[in-house]
Design a protein around this motif. Structure first.
Motif, short mmCIF file in Angstrom:
data_model
loop_
_atom_site.label_atom_id
_atom_site.label_comp_id
_atom_site.label_asym_id
_atom_site.label_seq_id
_atom_site.Cartn_x
_atom_site.Cartn_y
_atom_site.Cartn_z
N ALA A 1 1.07 -1.63 -0.18
CA ALA A 1 -0.50 -0.08 0.72
C ALA A 1 0.87 1.06 0.03
N SER A 2 2.51 1.70 0.37
CA SER A 2 2.52 2.05 0.93
C SER A 2 3.72 3.04 -0.51
N GLU A 3 3.77 2.01 -1.48
CA GLU A 3 4.24 1.99 -2.97
C GLU A 3 3.40 2.31 -4.28
N LEU A 4 1.65 2.52 -3.01
CA LEU A 4 1.11 2.90 -4.37
C LEU A 4 0.09 4.08 -3.89
N ASP B 1 -2.52 9.43 -15.51
CA ASP B 1 -1.31 9.65 -16.83
C ASP B 1 -0.40 8.75 -16.00
N SER B 2 -0.11 8.78 -14.92
CA SER B 2 0.75 8.47 -14.55
C SER B 2 0.98 7.05 -12.96
N PRO B 3 0.81 6.37 -13.41
CA PRO B 3 0.47 5.13 -12.20
C PRO B 3 2.08 5.13 -11.49
N PRO B 4 2.07 4.18 -10.34
CA PRO B 4 3.38 4.86 -9.24
C PRO B 4 3.94 3.31 -10.35
N VAL B 5 5.61 3.87 -10.20
CA VAL B 5 6.10 3.31 -11.00
C VAL B 5 6.14 2.08 -10.25
N ALA B 6 6.32 1.63 -9.04
CA ALA B 6 6.15 0.27 -8.23
C ALA B 6 4.79 -0.35 -9.32
N PHE B 7 3.70 0.02 -9.63
CA PHE B 7 2.25 -0.88 -10.63
C PHE B 7 3.20 -1.18 -11.85
N LEU C 1 -10.32 13.42 -7.57
CA LEU C 1 -11.05 11.84 -7.85
C LEU C 1 -10.28 11.23 -8.42
N PRO C 2 -9.82 11.48 -9.75
CA PRO C 2 -8.72 10.21 -10.33
C PRO C 2 -8.08 9.22 -8.97
N ALA C 3 -6.90 9.97 -8.36
CA ALA C 3 -6.50 9.98 -6.91
C ALA C 3 -7.11 8.74 -6.36
N LEU C 4 -8.39 8.86 -5.90
CA LEU C 4 -8.86 8.16 -4.91
C LEU C 4 -9.53 7.43 -5.81
N TYR C 5 -10.10 7.30 -7.25
CA TYR C 5 -10.48 6.65 -7.55
C TYR C 5 -9.35 5.40 -7.26
N TRP C 6 -8.09 5.75 -7.75
CA TRP C 6 -7.11 4.93 -7.88
C TRP C 6 -6.88 4.10 -6.13
N ASN C 7 -7.00 4.89 -5.50
CA ASN C 7 -6.46 4.21 -3.96
C ASN C 7 -7.49 3.14 -3.65
N VAL C 8 -8.68 3.07 -4.17
CA VAL C 8 -10.04 2.38 -4.21
C VAL C 8 -9.54 1.28 -4.85
N LEU C 9 -9.26 1.23 -5.38
CA LEU C 9 -9.30 0.37 -7.19
C LEU C 9 -7.68 -0.53 -6.30
N ALA C 10 -6.97 -0.04 -6.43
CA ALA C 10 -5.52 -0.52 -6.89
C ALA C 10 -4.48 -0.51 -5.63
N SER D 1 -6.17 -0.64 -2.04
CA SER D 1 -6.52 -1.34 -1.19
C SER D 1 -6.09 -2.29 -0.54
N GLU D 2 -6.76 -3.15 0.29
CA GLU D 2 -6.28 -3.94 0.95
C GLU D 2 -7.30 -5.22 0.21
N GLU D 3 -8.12 -5.17 -0.04
CA GLU D 3 -9.52 -5.98 -0.69
C GLU D 3 -7.62 -6.40 -1.84
N ILE D 4 -7.89 -5.52 -2.75
CA ILE D 4 -6.97 -6.38 -4.16
C ILE D 4 -5.90 -6.97 -3.81
N ARG D 5 -5.04 -6.34 -2.85
CA ARG D 5 -3.98 -6.78 -2.03
C ARG D 5 -4.27 -8.22 -2.18
N ARG D 6 -4.96 -8.36 -1.14
CA ARG D 6 -5.03 -9.65 -1.11
C ARG D 6 -5.64 -10.76 -2.08
N PHE D 7 -6.99 -10.31 -2.82
CA PHE D 7 -6.53 -10.82 -4.43
C PHE D 7 -6.06 -11.03 -4.96
N PHE D 8 -4.52 -10.37 -4.53
CA PHE D 8 -3.14 -10.57 -5.70
C PHE D 8 -2.49 -10.93 -5.42
N SER D 9 -3.12 -12.45 -3.82
CA SER D 9 -1.21 -13.17 -3.24
C SER D 9 -1.77 -14.06 -3.97
#
Length: 345
Positions: free
Chosen positions: A62-65, A297-303, A147-156, A158-166
């Protein structure tokens, strides 16, 4: 004496089962590949190539995203004035201890409600103080821009998405189709909301809840990495077959016919069918990730690094497809030289 012998046989059988359980992979995908490659190795009289580490890259933390969002403070006099806009309750909720700790999906609902209510207030000219009108217009503009940053936080992030990609081998997979549909609906909803500049309410909690209890994303990525590794091992085996010994004078040997059986009875109905199934699921996953990637336009480098590792030009999927083409070509070359090309008697 007979009792001792019988007991000894029972102990030996139990020990054999333990050894077999230790040697045979527990994962059904690994077991399928190992059975397939072991058959080729035995018939071609080769040793199984060693397993390389799976080319996996964990989903970023989460800290990277997570993107930072602007905070707005309202003084007491402005707060009282905003009662004419019906915003006092929303501001109180946001400033409460629970409001400061709420999940990004709930904060998004709050921000959308605030923007919609504030827009209506400004349009109806309910504020008498011109300075407050200016401040409120600026706050609305800043919240809309965030709002785009908030949309990003919700989707990319979140704890839920990180569990999904375990990618844990013991992750709970469950209904993959339902989970992929939830991710697709979630990403499509947020992208559509962004593109339309909408502030209508969103109910994302059920979709996020589905992702939180289903690690299909990580399972599919792990399955893809496994397929790449095993196809490369299989290619090593097929490349190691001597065509002259397999088909002396271009005549099919007994080993060649047995290899054809492996192709017909193991590769086609088991391995290739599983690859086709995972390809369809992977395509759904890749489409959702592409939508996610388009939120900023420029997602975080880690993603970006993680996304390219799997679906980039030289990513795991691209390399796996190349290895698969090579695998099919090798089969065709070997069996074609023996007159055993698939589809021919």
């Amino acid at each position: 004496m007979q009792k001792k012998t019988a007991w000894g046989l029972v102990v030996l059988a139990m020990a054999s089962l333990l050894v077999i359980g230790w040697l045979v992979p527990q994962d059904p995908d690994e077991a399928r590949w190992e059975d397939y490659l072991d058959r080729i190795a035995r018939l071609s009289r080769q040793a199984l190539p060693e397993r390389a580490p799976l080319p996996l890259l964990p989903y970023p933390g989460a800290s990277e995203l997570r993107l930072s969002l602007p905070e707005h403070r309202v003084n007491l006099l402005d707060y009282l004035e905003l009662r004419h806009c019906g915003l006092m309750e929303l501001i109180s909720q946001r400033n409460s201890s629970l409001g400061k700790l709420q999940a990004d999906s709930l904060r998004l609902s709050h921000e959308l409600a605030f923007i919609a209510q504030a827009r209506a207030c400004l349009e109806r000219e309910k504020l008498d103080d011109p300075e407050l009108v200016t401040v409120m217009s600026q706050v609305v503009a800043e919240k809309e821009a965030a709002l785009p940053a908030l949309y990003w936080n919700v989707l990319a992030s979140s704890e839920e998405i990180r569990r999904f990609f375990s990618q844990s081998p013991s992750a709970s997979v469950g209904d993959t189709s339902t989970a992929l549909q939830s991710l697709e609906q979630l990403s499509h909803t947020l992208v559509d909301h962004k593109q339309r500049g909408a502030v209508t309410p969103l109910n994302l909690e059920p979709l996020l809840e589905t992702l939180a209890h289903n690690q299909s994303g990580g399972y599919l990525l792990r399955r893809m990495a496994l397929s790449l590794r095993e196809l490369e091992r299989g290619n090593q085996l097929l490349e190691g077959i001597d065509p002259q010994r397999l088909c002396p004078r271009n005549q099919a040997s007994t080993r060649a016919r047995r290899l054809r059986n492996v192709l017909d009875k193991v590769w086609g109905p088991r391995v290739q069918q599983a690859l086709a199934e995972s390809r369809r699921q992977r395509q759904s996953l890749a489409d959702s990730l592409e939508q996610m990637n388009g939120l900023l336009d420029s997602p975080p480098v880690a993603f970006t690094r993680w996304h390219r590792h799997y679906f980039g030009q030289n990513g795991v999927e691209s390399r796996m497809e190349t290895a698969l083409e090579r695998h099919v070509t090798l089969w065709q070359e070997h069996l074609g030289a023996c007159g055993l090309m698939p589809g021919k008697p």
